[in-house]
Write a protein that holds these residues in place. Structure first.
Motif, PDB file in Angstrom:
ATOM      1  N   GLN A  97       0.848  -1.184   0.000  1.00 55.90           N
ATOM      2  CA  GLN A  97       0.000   0.000   0.000  1.00 55.90           C
ATOM      3  C   GLN A  97       0.888   1.240   0.000  1.00 55.90           C
ATOM      4  OE1 GLN A  97      -1.706  -0.615   4.110  1.00 55.90           O
ATOM      5  NE2 GLN A  97      -1.114   1.514   4.359  1.00 55.90           N
ATOM      6  N   ASN A  98       0.299   2.372  -0.365  1.00 56.32           N
ATOM      7  CA  ASN A  98       1.003   3.637  -0.250  1.00 56.32           C
ATOM      8  C   ASN A  98       0.912   4.123   1.190  1.00 56.32           C
ATOM      9  OD1 ASN A  98       1.577   3.737  -3.019  1.00 56.32           O
ATOM     10  ND2 ASN A  98      -0.402   4.684  -3.465  1.00 56.32           N
ATOM     11  N   LYS A  99       1.953   4.779   1.649  1.00 58.27           N
ATOM     12  CA  LYS A  99       1.931   5.332   2.995  1.00 58.27           C
ATOM     13  C   LYS A  99       0.921   6.472   3.077  1.00 58.27           C
ATOM     14  CE  LYS A  99       6.844   4.484   3.901  1.00 58.27           C
ATOM     15  NZ  LYS A  99       8.155   5.112   4.143  1.00 58.27           N
ATOM     16  N   GLU A 100       0.227   6.538   4.205  1.00 55.25           N
ATOM     17  CA  GLU A 100      -0.646   7.677   4.452  1.00 55.25           C
ATOM     18  C   GLU A 100       0.225   8.912   4.720  1.00 55.25           C
ATOM     19  OE1 GLU A 100      -3.766   7.461   4.044  1.00 55.25           O
ATOM     20  OE2 GLU A 100      -4.034   5.291   3.996  1.00 55.25           O
ATOM     21  N   ASN A 101      -0.349  10.091   4.525  1.00 57.36           N
ATOM     22  CA  ASN A 101       0.422  11.321   4.721  1.00 57.36           C
ATOM     23  C   ASN A 101       0.940  11.468   6.148  1.00 57.36           C
ATOM     24  OD1 ASN A 101       0.044  12.108   2.047  1.00 57.36           O
ATOM     25  ND2 ASN A 101      -1.861  13.198   2.512  1.00 57.36           N
ATOM     26  N   ASP A 102       0.192  10.932   7.102  1.00 57.02           N
ATOM     27  CA  ASP A 102       0.585  11.061   8.500  1.00 57.02           C
ATOM     28  C   ASP A 102       1.263   9.799   9.035  1.00 57.02           C
ATOM     29  OD1 ASP A 102      -1.612   9.432   8.407  1.00 57.02           O
ATOM     30  OD2 ASP A 102      -2.692  10.401  10.070  1.00 57.02           O
ATOM     31  N   PHE A 103       1.805   8.964   8.126  1.00 55.69           N
ATOM     32  CA  PHE A 103       2.428   7.713   8.557  1.00 55.69           C
ATOM     33  C   PHE A 103       3.591   7.982   9.503  1.00 55.69           C
ATOM     34  CE2 PHE A 103       5.742   4.456   8.029  1.00 55.69           C
ATOM     35  CZ  PHE A 103       5.026   3.344   8.448  1.00 55.69           C
ATOM     36  N   ASP A 104       3.590   7.298  10.626  1.00 56.98           N
ATOM     37  CA  ASP A 104       4.632   7.437  11.635  1.00 56.98           C
ATOM     38  C   ASP A 104       5.121   6.038  12.011  1.00 56.98           C
ATOM     39  OD1 ASP A 104       6.268   7.860  13.782  1.00 56.98           O
ATOM     40  OD2 ASP A 104       4.842   9.063  14.928  1.00 56.98           O
ATOM     41  N   PRO A 105       6.371   5.679  11.655  1.00 56.58           N
ATOM     42  CA  PRO A 105       6.861   4.325  11.920  1.00 56.58           C
ATOM     43  C   PRO A 105       6.982   3.988  13.391  1.00 56.58           C
ATOM     44  CG  PRO A 105       8.650   5.742  11.190  1.00 56.58           C
ATOM     45  CD  PRO A 105       7.375   6.517  10.980  1.00 56.58           C
ATOM     46  N   SER A 106       6.887   4.997  14.257  1.00 57.98           N
ATOM     47  CA  SER A 106       7.055   4.754  15.691  1.00 57.98           C
ATOM     48  C   SER A 106       5.753   4.394  16.399  1.00 57.98           C
ATOM     49  CB  SER A 106       7.670   5.983  16.364  1.00 57.98           C
ATOM     50  OG  SER A 106       6.756   7.082  16.348  1.00 57.98           O
ATOM     51  N   ILE A 107       4.625   4.438  15.696  1.00 55.82           N
ATOM     52  CA  ILE A 107       3.335   4.259  16.382  1.00 55.82           C
ATOM     53  C   ILE A 107       2.949   2.795  16.556  1.00 55.82           C
ATOM     54  CG2 ILE A 107       2.487   6.484  15.591  1.00 55.82           C
ATOM     55  CD1 ILE A 107       0.871   5.077  13.464  1.00 55.82           C
ATOM     56  N   GLY A 108       3.702   1.872  15.959  1.00 61.00           N
ATOM     57  CA  GLY A 108       3.369   0.467  16.159  1.00 61.00           C
ATOM     58  C   GLY A 108       3.286  -0.307  14.866  1.00 61.00           C
ATOM     59  N   TYR A 109       2.649  -1.463  14.929  1.00 58.41           N
ATOM     60  CA  TYR A 109       2.667  -2.405  13.825  1.00 58.41           C
ATOM     61  C   TYR A 109       1.306  -2.619  13.171  1.00 58.41           C
ATOM     62  CZ  TYR A 109       7.010  -3.502  16.265  1.00 58.41           C
ATOM     63  OH  TYR A 109       8.223  -3.420  16.886  1.00 58.41           O
ATOM     64  N   ASP A 110       0.366  -1.731  13.389  1.00 54.40           N
ATOM     65  CA  ASP A 110      -0.968  -1.931  12.819  1.00 54.40           C
ATOM     66  C   ASP A 110      -0.912  -2.080  11.306  1.00 54.40           C
ATOM     67  OD1 ASP A 110      -2.004  -1.827  15.310  1.00 54.40           O
ATOM     68  OD2 ASP A 110      -2.889   0.164  15.141  1.00 54.40           O
ATOM     69  N   TRP A 111      -0.109  -1.253  10.657  1.00 52.14           N
ATOM     70  CA  TRP A 111       0.004  -1.325   9.195  1.00 52.14           C
ATOM     71  C   TRP A 111       0.522  -2.688   8.759  1.00 52.14           C
ATOM     72  CZ3 TRP A 111       4.621  -2.383   6.785  1.00 52.14           C
ATOM     73  CH2 TRP A 111       5.769  -2.301   7.597  1.00 52.14           C
ATOM     74  N   TYR A 112       1.523  -3.195   9.485  1.00 59.68           N
ATOM     75  CA  TYR A 112       2.098  -4.497   9.149  1.00 59.68           C
ATOM     76  C   TYR A 112       1.097  -5.610   9.400  1.00 59.68           C
ATOM     77  CZ  TYR A 112       5.144  -8.617   9.467  1.00 59.68           C
ATOM     78  OH  TYR A 112       5.705  -9.857   9.299  1.00 59.68           O
TER      79      TYR A 112
END
Length: 240
Positions: A97-112
């Protein structure tokens, strides 16, 4: 009943990447895990013994300790590993998927977890009658907690498949948390990274090295799923 053994190795890309806008999870499946390991170990030994490559600083530091890892490998190492995996017996599957504009890699693994679950649903469904072993690369330092979370995702998928398809898994899938020392994860790592670079820089640029690298592994890729649009790409509907 004797179940066939199938091994799945899963890795991700894009989480810490600031050069592209792509997140992807790649899964490679194989029924020949020992052969894959043997061939990768042979290549690593040959690289470490290569007089030319011995002069490359990263070969005696990160490569010696961690083995193959796309983002850290010297270009000569990438070329050799890419040549190898073109010949190895595995099938590749990707969810991205494309990253959302507010994507923050420190917020956790929900995207994964979302893409991992979607990707693994079809792999489990297609192999419900097999002895499934899944190895994922450990993210973060909480090894035990992360393993439980991944196990929970797989358990929910198994329950859903059994309910919807009215089938039984004769053996519960076994989940293993792997590190960079699990050499077969390097194949999933390379597949994910090459795909990410192709999406970011290779589409529409067939002469680019990103597009050419992807074309080399394209025959190994059985399915690509765009998570947000729910579009599937196969040999009959090829990825750009």
């Amino acid at each position: 009943m004797v179940c066939k053994d199938i091994f799945m190795f899963v890795d991700e890309t894009g989480n810490d990447d600031k050069q592209s806008n792509i997140l992807a999870v790649a899964c490679i499946t194989t029924t020949h895990p020992d052969y894959l390991k043997k061939q990768i170990d042979i290549l690593k030994k040959n690289i470490l013994g290569d007089p030319y490559l011995q002069a490359v600083p990263s070969i005696q530091t990160s490569f010696l300790k961690k083995g193959f890892h796309y983002c850290e490998d010297h270009n000569e190492v990438r070329i050799k590993f890419l040549e190898l995996i073109q010949q190895l017996p595995f099938k590749g599957y990707i969810c991205y998927q494309n990253k959302e504009n507010d994507f923050d890699p420190s917020i956790g693994y929900d995207w994964y977890d979302s893409m991992f679950g979607r990707l693994m649903f079809e792999r489990l469904r297609a192999n419900h009658d097999a002895n499934i072993r899944i190895c994922f690369e450990q993210q973060g330092s909480q090894v035990g907690n992360r393993l439980k979370e991944i196990q929970g995702i797989i358990n929910r998928l198994v329950e859903e498949i059994q309910l919807v398809d009215e089938v039984e898994f004769p053996v519960s899938p076994k989940i293993i948390s792997g590190s960079k020392n699990e050499v077969r994860l390097a194949i999933a790592d390379y597949v994910a990274a090459i795909f990410r670079e192709h999406v970011a820089f290779g589409i529409g640029q067939p002469a680019s090295w990103q597009a050419r690298n992807f074309d080399k592994i394209r025959p190994k890729i059985r399915l690509i799923h765009q998570y947000r649009t729910d579009e599937f790409f196969t040999s009959k509907h090829p990825f750009p």
